[in-house]
Design an enzyme around this catalytic site. Structure first.
Site, PDB file in Angstrom:
ATOM      1  N   ARG A 321       0.853  -1.120   0.185  1.00 48.10           N
ATOM      2  CA  ARG A 321       0.094   0.114   0.028  1.00 48.10           C
ATOM      3  C   ARG A 321       0.796   1.290  -0.153  1.00 48.10           C
ATOM      4  O   ARG A 321       0.490   2.185  -0.509  1.00 48.10           O
ATOM      5  CB  ARG A 321      -0.897   0.177   1.013  1.00 48.10           C
ATOM      6  CG  ARG A 321      -1.944   1.087   0.932  1.00 48.10           C
ATOM      7  CD  ARG A 321      -3.012   0.970   1.991  1.00 48.10           C
ATOM      8  NE  ARG A 321      -4.049   0.124   1.666  1.00 48.10           N
ATOM      9  CZ  ARG A 321      -5.337   0.595   1.091  1.00 48.10           C
ATOM     10  NH1 ARG A 321      -5.378   1.867   0.736  1.00 48.10           N
ATOM     11  NH2 ARG A 321      -6.249  -0.314   0.841  1.00 48.10           N
ATOM     12  N   GLU A 723      -9.907   5.731   7.156  1.00 42.57           N
ATOM     13  CA  GLU A 723      -8.583   6.134   7.171  1.00 42.57           C
ATOM     14  C   GLU A 723      -8.127   7.467   6.417  1.00 42.57           C
ATOM     15  O   GLU A 723      -7.066   7.995   6.929  1.00 42.57           O
ATOM     16  CB  GLU A 723      -7.721   4.694   6.464  1.00 42.57           C
ATOM     17  CG  GLU A 723      -7.802   3.674   7.126  1.00 42.57           C
ATOM     18  CD  GLU A 723      -7.119   2.469   6.380  1.00 42.57           C
ATOM     19  OE1 GLU A 723      -6.324   2.067   6.798  1.00 42.57           O
ATOM     20  OE2 GLU A 723      -7.988   2.131   5.437  1.00 42.57           O
TER      21      GLU A 723
END
Length: 778
Positions: A321, A723
């Site tokens: 990521r 997030e």
């Protein structure tokens, strides 16, 4: 009966700004956490003895004196594990108890179960443990130099960066060190195991991933998964720290119960929790960027190295990521990204809100700032020139075409709302006449991909019962850690049936109701579980429609669920009445629902694919003031525009934006993890680890939610809001960089690493003063 369907309104369905379902219980102390549950009779209390070396052979482990200590019922070592001595979430490498080798200071050696925790702690000190120390890598650069990795390195590649870099008008190289972060959830890790028949166990665990705890406990005990039931009603915070690592503590509690037949509780105090559990990965990221005289990037190469710790844990997906988000909101035509997953002799780092994405974004934003200072331009101008385009310049380094880019619109909105241009001029004017106090301002964007990078996790299940009185029980695979997931999913079900959420009972997440759940992580809790619950509700709704059509001799098109009741032709039938009628007609009023995210795929070998269903966007402007002679600073003002899609609950989304920003700000400013040369964590308590407090909140904080429908078919066209807001905090770090740069008259980008503690700010200011003096003397 008069037809009131047209005037009735649902008060607590989708889009209602409801408070968190447990909000009043949270503040009154009535919300039950695991440690609040009544302890069963003869409950044992567990203490974990920890290694005192970062890397060593264990030449002797004698626990005979521990076994005979007052209050001790059972002592467990690696030899007492009937199944597999490993709780690795993805690949093996995380032993429950060290077996002849320790690889971080604080690693679990053995466990003591006693009648009380004080006796267990005292007894553990009686063990005789001898070590043969081995060389230890503590920091990322040590491991990188030794080529010490937990996993193979990876590369994303597009275009011809090596050929294009030398052709650029300008070229810069640099490096930034990005610190880690402790989760510092209010409720530390805890597990309570209760014995049942036939070796069955029920385990209460403070975990974001009940299925992982179930699977691990079964593996450790050598039992099938169906022998273990894991239940979670709520956690006192998680932030990713309770995704993989609670399995260790649940497994030890399960082992004690398995061996003794008694209930067992393992509750960590703050110091032990911070020592035994992983953190956000810290990184060293270097860059080599070529750009033209307008600041537009022509080619770039990144090399990112992270401290993974002793084992892989979730580091594969986390580092992936980082690679996915090193572009942030910027088009990189010719790009190479290399990722190293470094093995160090420290605790295995793990998931944290943003899951590696924030670290990549910080590095990219440093590159933009470096270009701006080199060209003597406003960094926002350079940002906008490098933004992804709408129909061109819209392919990522991993070859995914972006089709939903709204950063230009968000940027324009926030520029106006924050009065950015005028305030930047005011900051420059202030700094020109203020010799000691300096201001900084920064505008930073966020583009964050939504979906698990591990494709198989993008699925969820739900279970709905409608009782004959019209009340509804809702269960799904998501876990509640304070973010309001349960409230949102209840609103979705309420919307489908057009009933108030007061009719819906939200029940604890448990593995015997919804199996094979994915963790509540990757901002996907509502996207996945909300869709699964909606699927179940639609199935039941269609059953009721089919029944009503036959019972009332109308067509399905004549039946509508409304807040006033179910409109069936000319009749308005209360929801409760229709349910009772369906029950007497033997219509099933219970069903499961399921959802899997569409469109996502990725080829890790090629570094190509479509790993995200959609992107969430946002932007923040932060203004700070620093004291250049002490390094102290304050955040004066923050303006935020954040993309929520068509918000299911604006109140909860706003809370997530504000909380996420503050947590991101803390990560990049005051939250410093310090390991000494031996590998001991020195910042392991509130006295030494500084999270933001109430007084650290910016005095002025303007938050605007952009609530426009998601172009993708998410649940009610909403977007994830867990997030992405954390990355808005990067604007504070960039504002501090801007303030420090003023000390050198903005001639160069300061070498400021994160966290930008007052000490680091002071040293960066002094370094610029020294450089400026040297240039003047020359």
């Amino acid at each position: 009966m008069p037809n009131t369907a047209q005037i009735a309104q649902l008060k607590s369905g989708v889009k209602a700004a409801l408070q968190h379902d447990s909000a009043l219980k949270h503040v009154s102390g009535e919300a039950l956490y695991i440690d609040d549950l009544p302890e069963p009779k003869d409950c044992l209390h567990i203490y974990i003895a920890q290694s005192q070396h970062a890397h060593a052979k264990v030449t002797q482990l004698d626990v005979s004196a521990v076994k005979t200590a007052p209050g001790v019922v059972k002592v467990l070592t690696a030899q007492d594990i009937p199944g597999k001595n490993d709780f690795g979430a993805v690949i093996d490498g995380d032993p429950i108890f060290a077996d002849g080798l320790v690889e971080y200071l604080g690693q679990s050696l053995f466990a003591v179960a006693a009648t009380d925790i004080t006796s267990a702690r005292a007894a553990a000190k009686l063990a005789v443990v001898n070590y043969e120390p081995l060389p230890a890598f503590i920091h990322v650069k040590e491991a990188l130099a030794a080529q010490s990795f937990v996993l193979d390195s990876k590369t994303f590649y597009r275009g011809q960066p090596e050929a294009e870099l030398p052709l650029a008008t300008y070229r810069l190289q640099g490096e930034i060190e990005i610190g880690g972060q402790d989760h510092f959830y209010l409720e530390s890790n805890i597990a309570l195991a209760i014995p049942g028949e036939d070796q069955d166990l029920k385990i209460y665990s403070s975990t974001q991933h009940p299925t992982e705890v179930q699977h691990c406990c079964a593996k450790v005990l050598g039992l099938p998964d169906h022998a273990i039931q894991v239940e979670v009603r709520r956690m006192g915070g998680g932030f990713g720290g309770k995704e993989s690592q609670p399995a260790l503590f649940a497994s030890i509690a399960a082992l004690v119960t398995h061996h003794t037949g008694k209930p067992a509780k393992l509750r960590l105090d703050r110091d032990d929790d911070m020592t035994l559990t992983g953190k956000r990965h810290d990184y060293v990221i270097s860059y080599d960027v070529g750009f033209d005289d307008t600041g537009r990037i022509r080619a770039i190469q990144f090399e990112a190295a992270s401290r993974c710790g002793m084992s892989a844990d979730l580091s594969g997906s986390i580092n992936d990521r980082t690679m996915f988000h090193l572009d942030n909101g910027y088009y990189l035509d010719h790009v190479k990204i290399v990722s190293h997953r470094c093995k160090t002799h420290t605790v295995s780092n793990t998931a944290f809100r943003g899951f590696g994405g924030p670290q990549g974004m910080v590095a990219m934003e440093r590159v933009i700032d470096a270009i701006a200072y080199r060209l003597q331009q406003d960094p926002l101008i350079i940002r906008k020139r490098n933004y992804y385009g709408k129909t061109e310049r819209n392919v990522t380094p991993y070859h995914m075409t972006i089709t939903d880019n709204i950063l230009p619109e968000i940027t324009a909105e926030l520029e106006g709302a924050s009065n950015y241009e005028q305030r930047r001029a005011q900051v420059l004017a202030f700094n020109a006449q203020s010799p000691y106090l300096k201001k900084g301002i920064a505008f930073t964007p966020v583009k964050f991909g939504i979906s698990f990078t591990a494709t198989h996790l993008n699925q969820a299940g739900a279970l709905i019962h409608i009782y004959s009185d019209g009340s509804i029980t809702l269960n799904h695979g998501g876990t509640e850690m304070g973010q309001g997931l349960f409230t949102k999913v209840a609103q979705i079900v309420a919307e489908e049936f057009q009933v108030e959420t007061s009719q819906i009972k939200i029940t604890a997440t448990t593995t015997d109701k919804v199996p094979n759940t994915s963790p509540t992580a990757a901002s996907s809790g509502c996207d996945l579980n909300g869709k699964a619950a909606q699927n179940a509700a639609i199935i039941l709704k269609n059953r009721l429609i089919e029944f009503a059509a036959n019972h009332y001799q109308v067509t399905a098109a004549d039946i509508h669920f409304t807040p006033a009741g179910v409109q069936i032709g000319a009749s308005l039938v209360p929801f409760k009445t229709l349910v009772q009628q369906a029950y007497f007609a033997r219509v099933s009023l219970s069903t499961t629902g399921f959802y899997k995210t569409p469109k996502i795929h990725f080829d890790p070998a090629q570094g190509k694919g479509h790993p995200f269903f959609y992107f969430a966007y946002g932007a923040a402007v932060s203004e700070v003031t620093i004291d250049t002679f002490t390094g102290e600073y304050k955040v004066d003002r923050v303006d935020i525009v954040h993309d929520c899609g068509d918000s299911i609950n604006p109140a909860l989304d706003r809370g997530q934006v504000e909380g996420g920003f503050i947590q991101g700000m803390g990560w990049l400013t005051t939250e410093e993890l310090v390991y000494d040369a031996s590998g001991r964590l020195r910042t392991h308590a509130p006295s030494t680890y500084k999270i933001p407090a109430c007084g650290d909140r910016p005095k002025i904080m303007n938050i605007h939610l952009r609530c426009e429908a998601n172009p993708e078919n998410t649940v009610y066209r909403s977007k994830a809001v867990g997030e992405p807001p954390l990355m808005l905090g990067i604007s504070v770090f960039n504002a501090l960089t801007d303030a420090v740069a003023s000390v050198g008259n903005y001639q160069t980008c300061p070498n400021l690493n994160t966290p930008a503690t007052p000490e680091r700010v002071l040293l960066a200011c002094q370094a610029l003063r020294d450089t400026t003096a040297e240039l003047a003397h020359a």
